[in-house]
Structure formats: C-alpha cells, structure tokens
Design an enzyme around this catalytic site. Structure first.
Site, PDB file in Angstrom:
ATOM      1  N   GLU A 418     -11.727  30.490  14.058  1.00 32.32           N
ATOM      2  CA  GLU A 418     -10.045  29.943  13.658  1.00 32.32           C
ATOM      3  C   GLU A 418     -10.663  30.127  11.992  1.00 32.32           C
ATOM      4  O   GLU A 418     -11.036  28.902  11.632  1.00 32.32           O
ATOM      5  CB  GLU A 418      -9.730  28.658  14.644  1.00 32.32           C
ATOM      6  CG  GLU A 418      -8.589  28.421  14.569  1.00 32.32           C
ATOM      7  CD  GLU A 418      -7.847  27.820  12.588  1.00 32.32           C
ATOM      8  OE1 GLU A 418      -7.819  29.517  12.165  1.00 32.32           O
ATOM      9  OE2 GLU A 418      -6.977  27.671  12.223  1.00 32.32           O
ATOM     10  N   GLU A 427      -7.879  33.768   4.303  1.00 34.49           N
ATOM     11  CA  GLU A 427      -8.518  32.896   4.332  1.00 34.49           C
ATOM     12  C   GLU A 427     -10.233  33.826   4.981  1.00 34.49           C
ATOM     13  O   GLU A 427     -10.785  32.908   4.452  1.00 34.49           O
ATOM     14  CB  GLU A 427      -8.607  31.754   5.072  1.00 34.49           C
ATOM     15  CG  GLU A 427      -7.419  31.232   4.453  1.00 34.49           C
ATOM     16  CD  GLU A 427      -7.053  29.753   4.815  1.00 34.49           C
ATOM     17  OE1 GLU A 427      -7.917  29.238   5.794  1.00 34.49           O
ATOM     18  OE2 GLU A 427      -5.863  29.123   5.050  1.00 34.49           O
TER      19      GLU A 427
HETATM   20  C1  LIG Z   1     -10.116  26.617   9.171  1.00 32.78           C
HETATM   21  S1  LIG Z   1     -11.588  25.530   9.658  1.00 32.78           S
HETATM   22  C2  LIG Z   1     -11.518  25.803  11.520  1.00 32.78           C
HETATM   23  C3  LIG Z   1     -12.311  24.473  11.504  1.00 32.78           C
HETATM   24  C4  LIG Z   1     -12.169  24.526  12.958  1.00 32.78           C
HETATM   25  N1  LIG Z   1     -13.018  25.717  13.781  1.00 32.78           N
HETATM   26  C5  LIG Z   1     -10.943  23.642  13.329  1.00 32.78           C
HETATM   27  O1  LIG Z   1     -10.193  24.598  14.057  1.00 32.78           O
HETATM   28  O2  LIG Z   1     -10.351  22.622  13.056  1.00 32.78           O
HETATM   29  C6  LIG Z   1     -12.427  26.836   8.909  1.00 32.78           C
HETATM   30  C7  LIG Z   1     -13.790  26.303   9.028  1.00 32.78           C
HETATM   31  O3  LIG Z   1     -14.929  27.352   8.789  1.00 32.78           O
HETATM   32  C8  LIG Z   1     -16.173  27.534   7.895  1.00 32.78           C
HETATM   33  N2  LIG Z   1     -16.219  28.439   7.373  1.00 32.78           N
HETATM   34  C9  LIG Z   1     -15.525  29.185   7.020  1.00 32.78           C
HETATM   35  N3  LIG Z   1     -16.104  30.321   6.495  1.00 32.78           N
HETATM   36  C10 LIG Z   1     -17.783  30.244   6.908  1.00 32.78           C
HETATM   37  C11 LIG Z   1     -18.552  30.830   6.483  1.00 32.78           C
HETATM   38  N4  LIG Z   1     -19.203  32.138   6.438  1.00 32.78           N
HETATM   39  N5  LIG Z   1     -19.609  30.729   7.777  1.00 32.78           N
HETATM   40  C12 LIG Z   1     -19.852  29.038   8.659  1.00 32.78           C
HETATM   41  N6  LIG Z   1     -18.544  28.729   8.170  1.00 32.78           N
HETATM   42  C13 LIG Z   1     -17.793  28.895   7.566  1.00 32.78           C
HETATM   43  C14 LIG Z   1     -14.977  25.867   6.627  1.00 32.78           C
HETATM   44  O4  LIG Z   1     -16.187  25.514   6.063  1.00 32.78           O
HETATM   45  C15 LIG Z   1     -14.255  25.804   8.068  1.00 32.78           C
HETATM   46  O5  LIG Z   1     -14.629  24.157   8.835  1.00 32.78           O
END
Ligand SMILES: C[S@@+](CC[C@H](N)C(=O)[O-])C[C@H]1O[C@@H](n2cnc3c(N)ncnc32)[C@H](O)[C@@H]1O
Length: 550
Positions: A418, A427
């Site tokens: 997500e 994003e």
């Molecule tokens: C929009 S948040 C969603 C978090 C969780 N899945 C939720 O629904 O509450 C996106 C998450 O993806 C992580 N994230 C973004 N890009 C990433 C990457 N390239 N590798 C690992 N984690 C990533 C961010 O740190 C964040 O915790």
C-alpha cells in the site's frame, strides 16, 4: 455564540435588519428569536440617505459602549447604500469616498464580525475595488462581505435592476460581476461573498458554480419561503437542497424580512432541515480539515512517525478490502492446483496492518502461508518485531530492507503493498513495485494489480487563496512555487467545472520493466459555462485484484 449544535457541525444564524432605531432592543429581540448574529446598517436611521455632510460624528452609528465588545463581534454592519464610489462627478465621488473611509474605519474600530456592502449591479466598480484594497492594506483584521443577488431579479423588490439606465456592462450574470470584483481585489481572502438567495433558482450548473465562491454569508429573504398547511414556513425542494450545501460551507445564514413578524419559525425550520440531512460519516471524521492544504507525504524519502501510521490504520474500509483481495488470491492459487505453502510478501509493511490482513485471509481461506514483512523504516521495525512476538506467534519473517534492493532467495506467490498517494502514483508506488517485482514468481499476483489517476478542472477561490498564502503571508512571495505544488486536501468550497477523466494507469506486475514511469498526456474537457479555472482536482481508483476496487 448561541449556535445550533448538532452531531455534525454548528450553523450560524442571523437576522438582517433593514433599520435599527434602538440597537439594544434589536439585539434583545435577536436573542429572543434564538439567532446569534445581527446584520445592521452602520449608520443610524437619523442620517438621511441623501445626507451630504462629512461631519457625521453625532450621527454615525451609536456609541459603541451601548453593546459589549463580544456582542459587536457578532454584528455585521452594512455600509450606507447611497454611497456611489464610481460616480463621474469627481466632487461627489470624493465625498462618498471620504464617507466610505469613515464608515469602514468606525466598523473596524468596533471590531465587528464583518463589513457588508452591496455590489453595484451596473458593473461600475473600479474605484470601489480600489478603496476596498486600500482598506485591507490599512487594516488586516477586517472582513468584507460583498452582497450579491444570485440572480439579477434577486435583490429584494428591485427586479430588473440590471436593466437600469446606467447599466454599462449590459450583463445580467451576477456571478460575472462578483467574479470581476473579486479579481479586482486579487481574490483577497478577506473579501467574501454574501449570497442573496432568490425565489427562482438558476439552473443546476449555475447553482454549483456559486459553490466555488468563498460564501461566508447567505441572505435568505422570507419571500423565498412557502407556507405549509399548518401555516409554517418551508422551502421548495431545490431550495432545501441548495441550502444544505451552503450549511456545509459554514456560512452564516441571515433571514431577511420584516422584524415585526415572527421570524423564529424560519430559524427552527432551517435547523430542522440541517438536522435531517443524513450525516456523512467521513465528513464528521474530517470535520475541521475542510479546504486545508497539506503537502503530500513522501514515505520513500522520509520515515513516517507513529501518528501517521495510526491515521492510516483508522481507515475503516481499506484493510477489509485488502483482506478480501488476499483471500481471493490465495483461494484462486489453491483452485489452480497449488498445494504447497504459499509465500506472501508484504512490502512497505509499516506497523503491520497488511500483515494482519494476510494472516486473517490465510485463516479464512484455510491456506497455509509463509509471510514476510519488508519495511525500510527502522522505527516501524520495532513495532513489527513486537507484533510478531506478541500477536503473530513468530510466524512472520520481519526484514529491514528497501524492497527495491532486498535479495530474496525464494520467490513469493503474492506481493502485497500500500504505497499509493492520493493521486495514485505520487508516493512512488510504481517505482518501488517495479524494483520489488523480482521478488515475485512468474505466475505471482500483485495486490494492488492496477491503479488509475483521474483529473478534473476546478474552480475554488478559497483553495486558490489558501494556496497563495501557503508558504508565506505575502501572496506574491512564493506564488509560483506554491502553484506548482500538489496538495492533499479535503475539498468543500469548490465547483468541479467538468467531470473527471482518467489520466495515468499503472499495472503490476509489468512485462515491460525496461520502460520508465514518465508519463505525458493531454486531456480535453467540455466546459458548459463561464467560470474561473483555479486548479485541478485529482484522485485515483485502484483495483486490488480483478473484481475488487476501492
Ligand atoms: C503508506 S505506508 C503504508 C504502511 C502500511 N502498509 C499501512 O497500511 O499502514 C508505506 C510504507 O512503505 C514503506 N516504504 C516505502 N518505500 C519503501 C521501500 N522502497 N522499501 C521498503 N519500505 C518502503 C514506508 O516506510 C511506509 O512504512
């Protein structure tokens, strides 16, 4: 303030007095009716409309001490109607300009709620706009309410006023007059609209266009009400629908009519239609954030904090939909003959709501799964490890890594993420998932499987003013920078000029990974009426797995 309180929001009600011989008695009457705001002429009735004297010290309004300061804060004062600031005769024009200055200065001294004046319907108003700009420059705390009838015949009994001899513009579209005036005031956020409702409403398009204006007051003449069998005032269905939309804008509703009639039932009726309007759950959840601009998150560059994760996790629908989609993906795999333990990778796991959804889906579909939670935010990893020990029976493998570079020996059957912004890809979901695609088996499933952004042209003076002031109190300082920025906003005070059209679609997994994610396209919108394009409203639609959308 004595306002109507409901589970949804408070409405401000007031009465528009045509003359006020005794101000204290008038405020007392207002309180008896249950109204909170008074709209009164600033200049005492003793001053004849044609008075030309500049020495109005004995005549202007009343001594301020007869009302308490907080009562003045609930008063909207009307400037003298006879002032004509755009006369050709320079001495008469200068005299009226001086009277205007005196009245505005006194209103500002009284700290009234707002200063109201009528927009000249002959379209002749450059000097008026200039003087309003001067007043705003000199006193940043005043608010002007510009009174405009929604249709040309809508100002009291003055039907056909636009056809008068001095009709220089020849226009009968009062929205255009207002729009020109507001542009001449550089869309100043303290120059707001007091919209006067008419007996005959314009067509739906025109009604909707008014909703893109900064309506802070609504004048509802008693003449727009019908009388029901029991003798009480009611509104026609179209009037009800429109006024319900105005309630959402938090405008003060002023009933205007004869003060000697019993006006309490009008207020009671409007409160009733407000309360019977079915409450919007999402709306009450976001109350107070309407039209507030926020810079979108960038979770790839910046690590999110626990407040942000907590807000995500409050979403009542999203995780249910994910659980359904993961359940479907698991059962589809099993139906297609797979008997082994299926591997689910949750990439960008945050604090773990999608891990929960995956484990619940495995339970429901009775499919054995191995779950990996991949997260690059080292702080969120603590929560994932805690949840694993305390709730997930250590069945989940928690990995601290960037999904784009993590080396995984096996391949997974389902890749869950997500990473979507309010505009779909903003994003960097496509870029992250392209990098993570190597974790997926050839016949693996991505959840989400596709998303499309949508765009529509938008008129909203309120959002435009908020944008101008976003980074500084000087509108010009960052104007271009602010205008190039995208914002997350719960839009209320706006008009969608033309229906939204699809913009960019991203699918996962992709067969053409060598292609970059740059996109360029041109959309053509069909515009039905004159309006002001202030910006574009965007949203996205996502398909988690074929047949599921949110
Ligand atoms: C929009 S948040 C969603 C978090 C969780 N899945 C939720 O629904 O509450 C996106 C998450 O993806 C992580 N994230 C973004 N890009 C990433 C990457 N390239 N590798 C690992 N984690 C990533 C961010 O740190 C964040 O915790």
């Amino acid at each position: 303030m004595a306002m109507t309180t409901t589970s949804k929001k408070q409405i401000k009600f007031g009465f528009d007095f045509t003359s006020v011989p005794d101000l204290v008695a008038c405020i007392q009457q207002l309180n008896n009716w249950g109204y909170s705001y008074a709209c009164i002429p600033l200049v005492h009735a003793k001053l004849k409309p044609d008075a030309t004297t500049l020495d109005r010290s004995a005549l202007v309004s009343r001594a301020d001490v007869i009302l308490q300061a907080e009562t003045w804060n609930r008063v909207v004062v009307k400037l003298s109607e006879h002032l004509n600031l755009d006369l050709a005769d320079s001495s008469a024009r200068d005299r009226d300009a001086e009277l205007f200055r005196q009245e505005v200065s006194y209103a500002s001294y009284l700290n009234v709620f707002a200063i109201m004046f009528q927009l000249p319907l002959n379209g002749c108003m450059p000097n008026l706009a200039r003087l309003v700009n001067v007043a705003l420059h000199e006193n940043m705390f005043i608010n002007f309410y510009v009174r405009v009838p929604m249709t040309c015949g809508g100002r009291g009994d003055n039907n056909g006023i636009c056809d008068s001899d001095d009709n220089s513009s020849g226009t009968t579209d009062t929205w255009k007059l207002w729009s020109a005036f507001s542009a001449a005031c550089d869309y100043h956020r303290s120059v707001c609209l007091a919209l006067e409702l008419s007996v005959d409403l314009p067509d739906q398009q025109e009604l909707d266009r008014w909703l893109g204006e900064p309506i802070k007051a609504v004048i509802a003449p008693t003449s727009i009400f019908l009388t029901n069998k029991a003798g009480f005032p009611v509104l026609s269905r179209p009037h009800q629908m429109f006024i319900n939309k105005l309630f959402d804008l938090d405008a003060c509703i002023f009933i205007s009519g004869e003060p000697n009639q019993n006006v309490k039932p009008y207020f009671e009726y409007l409160s009733f239609i407000h309360d019977s309007n079915k409450s919007d759950k999402l709306y009450s959840y976001s109350y107070g954030y309407e039209d507030l601009l926020q810079v979108p998150l960038q979770p790839l560059i910046n690590d999110l904090d626990n407040n942000v994760y907590a807000v995500f996790e409050q979403d009542p629908i999203k995780y249910q939909q994910y659980e359904k989609a993961i359940t479907k993906a698991l059962t589809d795999k099993v139906k297609s003959g797979s008997t082994e333990v299926l591997t689910v990778c949750v990439v960008g796991a945050g604090r773990g709501p999608l891990v929960n959804a995956s484990l619940n889906a495995a339970d429901k579909s009775k499919v054995a799964v191995k779950v990996y939670a991949i997260e690059k935010n080292e702080n969120a990893l603590h929560v994932l490890n805690y949840n694993n020990e305390n709730y997930w029976h250590n069945l989940v493998t928690v990995v601290g890594a960037d999904m784009r570079t993590w080396e995984f020996e096996e391949k997974c059957d389902i890749l869950v993420s997500e990473l979507l912004g309010s505009f779909g890809d903003n994003e960097l979901s496509p870029e992250c998932l392209d990098g993570a695609q190597k974790l997926l088996k050839k016949d693996g499933v991505c959840i989400p499987s596709s998303y499309t952004s949508y765009l529509s042209p938008l008129q909203s003076q309120t959002l435009f003013s908020n944008m101008k002031m976003f980074k500084s109190n000087t509108p010009m300082e960052y104007l271009h920078e602010n205008a190039e920025q995208i914002y997350v906003v719960n839009m209320r005070n706006m008009y969608i000029i033309s229906p939204a059209q699809p913009l960019f679609t991203f699918n996962h997994p992709r067969s053409d990974l060598e292609r970059n994610n740059n996109r360029y396209t041109t959309l053509t919108f069909d515009i039905q009426q004159d309006c002001i394009l202030h910006g574009f409203a965007g949203y996205f639609q996502c398909s988690l797995i074929q047949g599921y959308k949110y």
